[in-house]
Write a protein that holds these residues in place. Structure first.
Motif, PDB file in Angstrom:
ATOM      1  N   ARG A  86       0.929  -1.292   0.120  1.00 40.76           N
ATOM      2  CA  ARG A  86      -0.020  -0.141   0.046  1.00 40.76           C
ATOM      3  C   ARG A  86       1.108   1.194   0.070  1.00 40.76           C
ATOM      4  N   ARG A  87       0.444   2.357  -0.835  1.00 42.01           N
ATOM      5  CA  ARG A  87       1.058   3.494  -0.660  1.00 42.01           C
ATOM      6  C   ARG A  87      -0.020   4.685  -1.067  1.00 42.01           C
ATOM      7  N   ALA A  88      -0.205   5.527  -0.331  1.00 42.15           N
ATOM      8  CA  ALA A  88      -1.409   6.466  -0.482  1.00 42.15           C
ATOM      9  C   ALA A  88      -2.671   5.726  -0.923  1.00 42.15           C
ATOM     10  N   PHE A  89      -3.279   6.188  -1.950  1.00 41.22           N
ATOM     11  CA  PHE A  89      -4.428   5.317  -2.265  1.00 41.22           C
ATOM     12  C   PHE A  89      -4.541   4.108  -2.989  1.00 41.22           C
ATOM     13  N   ASP A  90      -3.099   3.787  -3.342  1.00 43.53           N
ATOM     14  CA  ASP A  90      -2.858   2.383  -4.043  1.00 43.53           C
ATOM     15  C   ASP A  90      -2.583   1.375  -3.336  1.00 43.53           C
ATOM     16  N   ARG A  91      -3.239  -0.058  -3.792  1.00 49.45           N
ATOM     17  CA  ARG A  91      -3.208  -1.020  -2.840  1.00 49.45           C
ATOM     18  C   ARG A  91      -3.117  -2.240  -3.981  1.00 49.45           C
ATOM     19  N   HIS A  92      -1.979  -3.087  -3.812  1.00 43.31           N
ATOM     20  CA  HIS A  92      -1.642  -4.040  -4.681  1.00 43.31           C
ATOM     21  C   HIS A  92      -1.739  -5.474  -3.857  1.00 43.31           C
ATOM     22  N   VAL A  93      -2.376  -6.204  -4.175  1.00 44.69           N
ATOM     23  CA  VAL A  93      -2.389  -7.624  -3.587  1.00 44.69           C
ATOM     24  C   VAL A  93      -1.580  -8.455  -4.602  1.00 44.69           C
ATOM     25  N   CYS A  94      -0.340  -9.035  -3.787  1.00 49.56           N
ATOM     26  CA  CYS A  94       0.707  -9.725  -4.717  1.00 49.56           C
ATOM     27  C   CYS A  94       1.072 -11.030  -4.278  1.00 49.56           C
ATOM     28  N   THR A  95       1.741 -11.783  -4.982  1.00 54.38           N
ATOM     29  CA  THR A  95       2.292 -13.115  -4.763  1.00 54.38           C
ATOM     30  C   THR A  95       3.750 -12.673  -4.962  1.00 54.38           C
ATOM     31  N   VAL A  96       4.823 -13.377  -4.151  1.00 54.70           N
ATOM     32  CA  VAL A  96       6.359 -13.071  -4.230  1.00 54.70           C
ATOM     33  C   VAL A  96       6.759 -14.524  -4.313  1.00 54.70           C
ATOM     34  N   ARG A  97       8.052 -14.417  -5.030  1.00 53.30           N
ATOM     35  CA  ARG A  97       8.898 -15.645  -5.003  1.00 53.30           C
ATOM     36  C   ARG A  97      10.278 -15.398  -4.697  1.00 53.30           C
ATOM     37  N   GLU A  98      11.061 -16.060  -3.849  1.00 54.39           N
ATOM     38  CA  GLU A  98      12.505 -15.893  -3.461  1.00 54.39           C
ATOM     39  C   GLU A  98      13.437 -15.692  -4.497  1.00 54.39           C
ATOM     40  N   ALA A  99      14.100 -14.690  -4.684  1.00 51.20           N
ATOM     41  CA  ALA A  99      15.048 -15.256  -5.831  1.00 51.20           C
ATOM     42  C   ALA A  99      16.352 -15.902  -5.608  1.00 51.20           C
ATOM     43  N   SER A 100      16.984 -16.268  -6.600  1.00 46.08           N
ATOM     44  CA  SER A 100      18.111 -17.052  -6.359  1.00 46.08           C
ATOM     45  C   SER A 100      19.308 -15.909  -6.089  1.00 46.08           C
ATOM     46  N   ALA A 101      20.400 -16.259  -5.666  1.00 47.53           N
ATOM     47  CA  ALA A 101      21.586 -15.236  -5.666  1.00 47.53           C
ATOM     48  C   ALA A 101      22.077 -14.649  -6.720  1.00 47.53           C
ATOM     49  N   LEU A 102      22.172 -15.323  -8.036  1.00 47.12           N
ATOM     50  CA  LEU A 102      22.349 -14.814  -9.296  1.00 47.12           C
ATOM     51  C   LEU A 102      21.509 -13.630  -9.362  1.00 47.12           C
ATOM     52  N   GLU A 103      20.120 -13.921  -9.216  1.00 38.99           N
ATOM     53  CA  GLU A 103      18.999 -13.001  -9.645  1.00 38.99           C
ATOM     54  C   GLU A 103      19.084 -11.851  -8.604  1.00 38.99           C
ATOM     55  N   ALA A 104      19.267 -12.051  -7.613  1.00 35.10           N
ATOM     56  CA  ALA A 104      19.299 -11.061  -6.389  1.00 35.10           C
ATOM     57  C   ALA A 104      20.682 -10.050  -6.496  1.00 35.10           C
ATOM     58  N   GLY A 105      21.654 -10.518  -7.012  1.00 31.79           N
ATOM     59  CA  GLY A 105      22.902  -9.729  -7.142  1.00 31.79           C
ATOM     60  C   GLY A 105      22.639  -8.349  -7.596  1.00 31.79           C
ATOM     61  N   PRO A 106      22.312  -8.472  -9.144  1.00 34.08           N
ATOM     62  CA  PRO A 106      22.000  -7.059  -9.667  1.00 34.08           C
ATOM     63  C   PRO A 106      21.061  -6.016  -9.063  1.00 34.08           C
ATOM     64  N   VAL A 107      19.970  -6.875  -8.360  1.00 36.51           N
ATOM     65  CA  VAL A 107      18.846  -6.129  -7.509  1.00 36.51           C
ATOM     66  C   VAL A 107      19.488  -5.551  -6.409  1.00 36.51           C
ATOM     67  N   LEU A 108      20.391  -6.251  -5.437  1.00 35.85           N
ATOM     68  CA  LEU A 108      20.926  -5.606  -4.242  1.00 35.85           C
ATOM     69  C   LEU A 108      21.854  -4.724  -4.747  1.00 35.85           C
ATOM     70  N   VAL A 130      28.900  -6.784  -9.352  1.00 38.63           N
ATOM     71  CA  VAL A 130      27.694  -7.397  -8.801  1.00 38.63           C
ATOM     72  C   VAL A 130      28.134  -8.732  -8.156  1.00 38.63           C
ATOM     73  N   GLU A 131      29.162  -9.254  -8.572  1.00 42.73           N
ATOM     74  CA  GLU A 131      29.574 -10.470  -7.922  1.00 42.73           C
ATOM     75  C   GLU A 131      29.701 -10.566  -6.431  1.00 42.73           C
ATOM     76  N   GLU A 132      30.138  -9.343  -5.981  1.00 35.40           N
ATOM     77  CA  GLU A 132      30.068  -9.026  -4.614  1.00 35.40           C
ATOM     78  C   GLU A 132      28.765  -8.971  -3.808  1.00 35.40           C
ATOM     79  N   PHE A 133      27.648  -8.574  -4.663  1.00 37.46           N
ATOM     80  CA  PHE A 133      26.408  -8.677  -4.047  1.00 37.46           C
ATOM     81  C   PHE A 133      25.799  -9.836  -4.185  1.00 37.46           C
ATOM     82  N   VAL A 134      26.315 -10.659  -5.070  1.00 38.59           N
ATOM     83  CA  VAL A 134      25.684 -12.184  -5.363  1.00 38.59           C
ATOM     84  C   VAL A 134      26.265 -12.853  -4.071  1.00 38.59           C
ATOM     85  N   ALA A 135      27.571 -12.450  -3.755  1.00 37.16           N
ATOM     86  CA  ALA A 135      27.900 -13.292  -2.445  1.00 37.16           C
ATOM     87  C   ALA A 135      27.361 -12.686  -1.220  1.00 37.16           C
ATOM     88  N   GLU A 136      26.494 -11.611  -1.211  1.00 37.32           N
ATOM     89  CA  GLU A 136      25.754 -11.129  -0.041  1.00 37.32           C
ATOM     90  C   GLU A 136      24.258 -11.507  -0.007  1.00 37.32           C
TER      91      GLU A 136
END
Length: 149
Positions: A86-108, A130-136
């Motif tokens: 939720r944010r202000a008047f926006d409301r979103h119902v979502c489903t999530v999935r956990e990312a792999s380390a390789l996917e997470a690195g660039p996002v982190l 990005v490799e250092e973020f993959v490690a984290e």
């Protein structure tokens, strides 16, 4: 270039709760960019639990980052991947999935570049590859929003 010091450890405190409450007011008023109120269902209580969370858009997808590590909302999402953003008047119902380390690195990496207050919780520095973020990734779970309604 990696930071030589240990990353700061997250500790739940009264000050943190007050800070979350203040940020929540600003999020509701739509004054904090990219930040939403994330509501999960408590894994033990079943009650709704709400925390501020920053949304990262990367490669045309939306991601949630746990900058403080495996905290309560992460356990809740792992138990039940349905969340509400939720944010202000926006409301979103979502489903999530956990990312792999390789996917997470660039996002982190993108998250750290845009979120100054949480940088001390990461070992990888602002200009690290990005490799250092993959490690984290095991210390900072990342979740992709697979449905956005």
């Amino acid at each position: 270039m990696t930071s030589t010091s240990e990353p700061r450890r997250f500790e739940r405190s009264r000050g943190r709760r007050v800070g979350d409450a203040v940020i929540s007011v600003f999020v509701r008023a739509h004054l904090v960019p990219r930040t939403y109120l994330l509501t999960t269902r408590g894994r033990r209580s079943g009650r709704p639990r709400t925390n501020p969370a920053t949304l990262v858009e990367h490669d045309g997808r939306r991601w949630l980052v746990a900058p403080y590590g495996v905290v309560a909302w992460v356990h809740n999402v792992r138990a039940d991947p349905r969340v509400v953003l939720r944010r202000a008047f926006d409301r979103h119902v979502c489903t999530v999935r956990e990312a792999s380390a390789l996917e997470a690195g660039p996002v982190l990496q993108k998250y750290v570049r845009g979120s100054r207050p949480t940088r001390p919780y990461f070992v990888a520095s602002l200009d690290a590859p990005v490799e250092e973020f993959v490690a984290e990734a095991d210390r900072h779970p990342v979740f992709e929003l697979v449905s956005w309604a």
